[in-house]
Design a protein around this motif. Structure first.
Motif, PDB file in Angstrom:
ATOM      1  N   THR A   7       0.716  -1.418  -0.098  1.00 42.55           N
ATOM      2  CA  THR A   7       0.591   0.343  -0.571  1.00 42.55           C
ATOM      3  C   THR A   7       0.837   0.834  -0.039  1.00 42.55           C
ATOM      4  O   THR A   7       1.771   1.503   0.818  1.00 42.55           O
ATOM      5  CB  THR A   7      -1.163  -0.114   1.042  1.00 42.55           C
ATOM      6  OG1 THR A   7      -1.819  -1.147   1.540  1.00 42.55           O
ATOM      7  CG2 THR A   7      -1.664   1.486   1.360  1.00 42.55           C
ATOM      8  N   ARG A  38      -2.356  -1.220  -3.830  1.00 41.42           N
ATOM      9  CA  ARG A  38      -4.082  -0.497  -2.984  1.00 41.42           C
ATOM     10  C   ARG A  38      -2.514   1.173  -2.907  1.00 41.42           C
ATOM     11  O   ARG A  38      -1.552   1.412  -2.776  1.00 41.42           O
ATOM     12  CB  ARG A  38      -4.057  -0.959  -1.677  1.00 41.42           C
ATOM     13  CG  ARG A  38      -4.798  -2.117  -2.150  1.00 41.42           C
ATOM     14  CD  ARG A  38      -5.196  -2.171  -0.370  1.00 41.42           C
ATOM     15  NE  ARG A  38      -5.824  -3.930  -0.274  1.00 41.42           N
ATOM     16  CZ  ARG A  38      -7.201  -4.220  -1.244  1.00 41.42           C
ATOM     17  NH1 ARG A  38      -7.427  -2.995  -1.850  1.00 41.42           N
ATOM     18  NH2 ARG A  38      -8.294  -5.223  -1.128  1.00 41.42           N
ATOM     19  N   PRO A  46     -10.117   5.297  -1.796  1.00 36.33           N
ATOM     20  CA  PRO A  46      -9.020   3.681  -2.488  1.00 36.33           C
ATOM     21  C   PRO A  46      -8.396   3.388  -3.796  1.00 36.33           C
ATOM     22  O   PRO A  46      -9.678   4.337  -4.498  1.00 36.33           O
ATOM     23  CB  PRO A  46      -9.906   3.190  -1.492  1.00 36.33           C
ATOM     24  CG  PRO A  46     -10.833   2.778  -0.939  1.00 36.33           C
ATOM     25  CD  PRO A  46     -10.504   5.232  -1.239  1.00 36.33           C
ATOM     26  N   TRP A  48      -6.246   2.519  -6.982  1.00 36.80           N
ATOM     27  CA  TRP A  48      -4.808   1.288  -7.311  1.00 36.80           C
ATOM     28  C   TRP A  48      -3.765   1.557  -7.892  1.00 36.80           C
ATOM     29  O   TRP A  48      -3.870   2.631  -8.931  1.00 36.80           O
ATOM     30  CB  TRP A  48      -4.965   0.282  -8.021  1.00 36.80           C
ATOM     31  CG  TRP A  48      -6.194  -0.384  -7.369  1.00 36.80           C
ATOM     32  CD1 TRP A  48      -7.942  -0.029  -7.800  1.00 36.80           C
ATOM     33  CD2 TRP A  48      -6.025  -2.287  -6.183  1.00 36.80           C
ATOM     34  NE1 TRP A  48      -8.131  -1.742  -7.044  1.00 36.80           N
ATOM     35  CE2 TRP A  48      -7.637  -2.745  -6.034  1.00 36.80           C
ATOM     36  CE3 TRP A  48      -4.696  -2.107  -6.108  1.00 36.80           C
ATOM     37  CZ2 TRP A  48      -7.643  -3.649  -4.798  1.00 36.80           C
ATOM     38  CZ3 TRP A  48      -5.370  -3.562  -5.274  1.00 36.80           C
ATOM     39  CH2 TRP A  48      -6.699  -4.123  -4.878  1.00 36.80           C
ATOM     40  N   GLN A 300      -7.442 -10.017  -7.962  1.00 36.82           N
ATOM     41  CA  GLN A 300      -8.208  -8.331  -6.775  1.00 36.82           C
ATOM     42  C   GLN A 300      -9.339  -7.759  -7.775  1.00 36.82           C
ATOM     43  O   GLN A 300      -9.580  -7.883  -9.554  1.00 36.82           O
ATOM     44  CB  GLN A 300      -7.198  -7.167  -6.576  1.00 36.82           C
ATOM     45  CG  GLN A 300      -6.081  -7.593  -5.981  1.00 36.82           C
ATOM     46  CD  GLN A 300      -6.130  -7.912  -4.445  1.00 36.82           C
ATOM     47  OE1 GLN A 300      -7.610  -7.896  -3.767  1.00 36.82           O
ATOM     48  NE2 GLN A 300      -5.421  -8.804  -4.137  1.00 36.82           N
ATOM     49  N   THR A 306     -13.747   2.733  -9.250  1.00 37.34           N
ATOM     50  CA  THR A 306     -12.642   3.083  -8.643  1.00 37.34           C
ATOM     51  C   THR A 306     -10.938   3.730  -9.921  1.00 37.34           C
ATOM     52  O   THR A 306     -10.846   2.925 -10.872  1.00 37.34           O
ATOM     53  CB  THR A 306     -11.949   1.573  -8.138  1.00 37.34           C
ATOM     54  OG1 THR A 306     -12.828   1.382  -7.438  1.00 37.34           O
ATOM     55  CG2 THR A 306     -10.202   1.473  -7.520  1.00 37.34           C
TER      56      THR A 306
END
Length: 401
Positions: A7, A38, A46, A48, A300, A306
């Motif tokens: 992350t 992430r 959030p 990616w 994922q 997103t």
């Protein structure tokens, strides 16, 4: 949800001291943890970060991931709660089909490899003129202003039909809003000045068409506002990227004398040098995409809505795709880099950039066989990572007479 998934909470911007060509270490570290990390966008939403070659390539080819500007988060600016505007008319890089198709289709036939190769003689002439001027003013120069910027600037101005007497002021305005360091007021003035000029240019081409791409496009259903936006996009894509690749590529070759020797040994390695420099430098560092629906990627689930940051410079240095990826090797056989993107948004001007680099770089080193940096490498001023296109601000060079 994987407990080991890497992350990041801020987008890395600093390159390692002494490594001006390598991506920031934090991005390389993210890739070592896996091709997908992430990312927490400013404001806490959030998303990616995609650093692996195969995953970046698959996202760029997948219509379930959108290029629309109004759907994107920004990797370094908090836009939470803002109603983001769509891309201006004509700026089709930030659009999906069918709008993207409508703008790109009339341009596609004007930027084929065959047509761009036909411009080789003109690129050779422009290159020779600037090398002559360097030699006369020498034995030192700033390669950015004397060589790397003027060649692609003249070519894109000629393709758009910008009159010769307007090119200096036009180029100055464009550089001001692309360098990543111009203050807000100056940036707005430069951008507005460029837009105003392009509006006048489009009107002039409608009234009196000449032999150029912009004039050809006036014979279509595109509005003046759309043509203005397309011209701005072509200008940005056709000038800034190539100018910075030429300058940064010269820097890289001067720092890798064995590769420079291979280029000089020619004629074979010239094309290889162009492709390898494009991969190695990846001056257009990132693209953005937003999922239009839930998509499985790298094991994922990317939820609809997103935003993904696609790291081209780490993808082009992915050890699973390119052996010894941090080495500059102009004899490398494993092509297929993503410097020009991939899929429906693959760079229209890629063949022109190849012609310009393939002519200009060998000619530079043939004319000045003793070319060298005029200051220590660590003193070369680099463009900030906040600039959309990475490069050097200046490149002082010298040679023997």
């Amino acid at each position: 949800m994987s407990a080991t998934l890497h992350t990041l909470t801020t987008m890395p911007t600093e390159r390692r001291t002494g490594c001006p060509f390598a991506p920031p270490e934090e991005l390389l570290e993210a890739r070592r943890h896996g091709p997908l990390s992430r990312y927490v966008f400013p404001g806490g939403k959030p998303g990616w970060l995609v650093t692996g070659y195969e995953l970046v390539r698959s996202v760029l080819a997948d219509p379930r991931f959108s290029s629309r500007k109004e759907l994107m988060l920004h990797p370094t600016i908090d836009v939470t709660g803002m109603e983001l505007p769509p891309a201006p008319p004509g700026e089709f890089l930030l659009m999906d089909a069918p709008q993207h198709t409508r703008y790109r289709k009339p341009l596609a036939g004007k930027f084929t490899a065959r047509r761009m190769r036909m411009l080789t003689e003109r690129v050779e002439q422009i290159t020779a003129e600037h090398l002559d001027a360097m030699e006369e003013a020498g034995p030192s120069a700033d390669l950015v202003t004397a060589f790397a910027r003027p060649i692609p600037a003249i070519m894109i101005c000629e393709l758009l039909g910008v009159p010769y007497e307007d090119r200096d002021s036009f180029q100055e305005n464009v550089e001001s809003f692309m360098d990543g360091e111009t203050g807000d007021e100056e940036l707005l003035a430069a951008y507005t000045g460029t837009q105003d000029y392009l509006a006048e240019l489009v009107a002039a081409k409608r009234a009196n068409p000449t032999d150029d791409v912009l004039s050809d496009l006036t014979d279509s259903d595109l509005t003046d506002e759309e043509l203005q936006g397309m011209a701005l996009l072509l200008l940005a894509a056709g000038f800034d990227t190539t100018a910075n690749t030429l300058a940064l590529g010269t820097f890289a070759l001067l720092r890798n004398p064995e590769q420079l020797a291979a280029l000089r040994a020619g004629p074979g390695p010239a094309d290889g040098a162009v492709e390898e420099l494009l991969r190695y430098l990846s001056v257009a560092k990132t693209f953005m995409r937003t999922a239009l629906e839930d998509v499985e990627l790298g094991g994922q689930t990317i939820e609809a809505g997103t935003t993904l940051v696609l790291s081209l410079n780490t993808a082009n240095r992915d050890p699973e795709r390119f052996p010894d990826p941090h080495a500059l090797d102009i004899r490398r056989q494993d092509g297929g880099h993503l410097a020009f993107g991939h899929g429906v948004h693959l760079c229209l001007g890629q063949q022109l950039a190849r012609v310009e680099m393939g002519v200009a770089l060998p000619a530079l080193f043939e004319r000045f066989p003793t070319l060298r940096l005029a200051v220590p490498a660590e003193e070369i001023p680099l463009r900030p990572e906040s600039a959309d296109i990475y490069g050097v601000k200046s490149l002082p060079v010298a040679w023997d007479v």
